[in-house]
Design a protein around this motif. Structure first.
Motif, PDB file in Angstrom:
ATOM      1  N   LYS A   1      27.202  70.447  72.342  1.00  0.00           N
ATOM      2  CA  LYS A   1      26.600  69.301  71.655  1.00  0.00           C
ATOM      3  C   LYS A   1      25.578  68.635  72.564  1.00  0.00           C
ATOM      4  CE  LYS A   1      29.876  68.283  68.163  1.00  0.00           C
ATOM      5  NZ  LYS A   1      30.638  67.372  67.405  1.00  0.00           N
ATOM      6  N   GLY A   2      24.425  68.351  71.993  1.00  0.00           N
ATOM      7  CA  GLY A   2      23.348  67.716  72.747  1.00  0.00           C
ATOM      8  C   GLY A   2      22.549  68.684  73.589  1.00  0.00           C
ATOM      9  N   LYS A   3      22.881  69.958  73.536  1.00  0.00           N
ATOM     10  CA  LYS A   3      22.181  70.946  74.360  1.00  0.00           C
ATOM     11  C   LYS A   3      21.376  71.924  73.490  1.00  0.00           C
ATOM     12  CE  LYS A   3      25.178  70.753  78.348  1.00  0.00           C
ATOM     13  NZ  LYS A   3      25.767  69.565  78.269  1.00  0.00           N
ATOM     14  N   GLU A   4      21.184  71.567  72.227  1.00  0.00           N
ATOM     15  CA  GLU A   4      20.484  72.454  71.306  1.00  0.00           C
ATOM     16  C   GLU A   4      19.084  72.805  71.812  1.00  0.00           C
ATOM     17  OE1 GLU A   4      21.973  69.553  70.328  1.00  0.00           O
ATOM     18  OE2 GLU A   4      23.664  70.330  69.167  1.00  0.00           O
ATOM     19  N   LYS A   5      18.364  71.809  72.372  1.00  0.00           N
ATOM     20  CA  LYS A   5      16.999  72.056  72.852  1.00  0.00           C
ATOM     21  C   LYS A   5      16.992  73.040  74.015  1.00  0.00           C
ATOM     22  CE  LYS A   5      15.129  67.703  71.285  1.00  0.00           C
ATOM     23  NZ  LYS A   5      14.541  66.422  71.641  1.00  0.00           N
TER      24      LYS A   5
END
Length: 161
Positions: free
Chosen positions: A137-141
């Motif tokens: 989570k939050g590391k998609e980029k």
């Protein structure tokens, strides 16, 4: 408990284990791979029995990561021996990233997998978790960037080629 990586199978099983310990139950946690490695490294039947006794006799046994690594051909028989001895006597939690229908492939024996599942399911339940990995989570980029770079490089080749 069955789910993709990062959905909390180990976290939940450990939380259950902690609650059981707080209530003074004997709890053991081990990965399936480590358990099998310990049993297979035993040089004598007596040593094997001593290793299995610890896991056979505890109130709650948590077997983590079933099916994550390629198993030894003896994984099925080791698991069956342990589960059969605990059957109807003690609680067992198994976490896995594989559905029950894949267990035969994992232990390389459909009949043995059916026998394992039969004993586990007789008084047990299966919980399938779905969703996105909590760890990602939050590391998609960050996960998308290498693909974009590869795409850009391949597009450049088309323009320049």
């Amino acid at each position: 408990m069955t789910a993709s990586p990062g959905l909390g199978k180990t976290h939940i099983s450990v939380a259950i284990g902690i609650k059981m310990v707080q209530r003074r139950f004997d709890v053991r946690f081990i990965t399936v791979q480590r358990l099998v490695n310990q049993v297979l490294s035993a040089e004598t039947a007596k040593e094997k029995n001593r290793i299995l006794r610890t896991y056979r006799n505890c109130s709650l046994l948590i077997l983590d990561e079933f099916g994550y690594l390629l198993p030894d051909s003896e994984t099925g028989p080791v698991l069956y021996e342990l589960i059969a001895e605990r059957y109807e006597k003690r609680a067992t939690i198994i976490t896995s990233n594989k559905s029950l229908t894949e267990w035969g492939k994992i232990i390389q024996d459909n009949s043995l997998a059916s026998a394992l599942i039969d004993r586990l399911m007789h008084h047990g339940d299966v919980y399938y978790f779905k969703g996105e990995s909590y760890r990602l989570k939050g590391k998609e980029k960050i996960l998308e960037q290498p693909n974009q770079k590869q795409k850009s490089a391949s597009e450049e080749g088309k323009v320049n080629g």
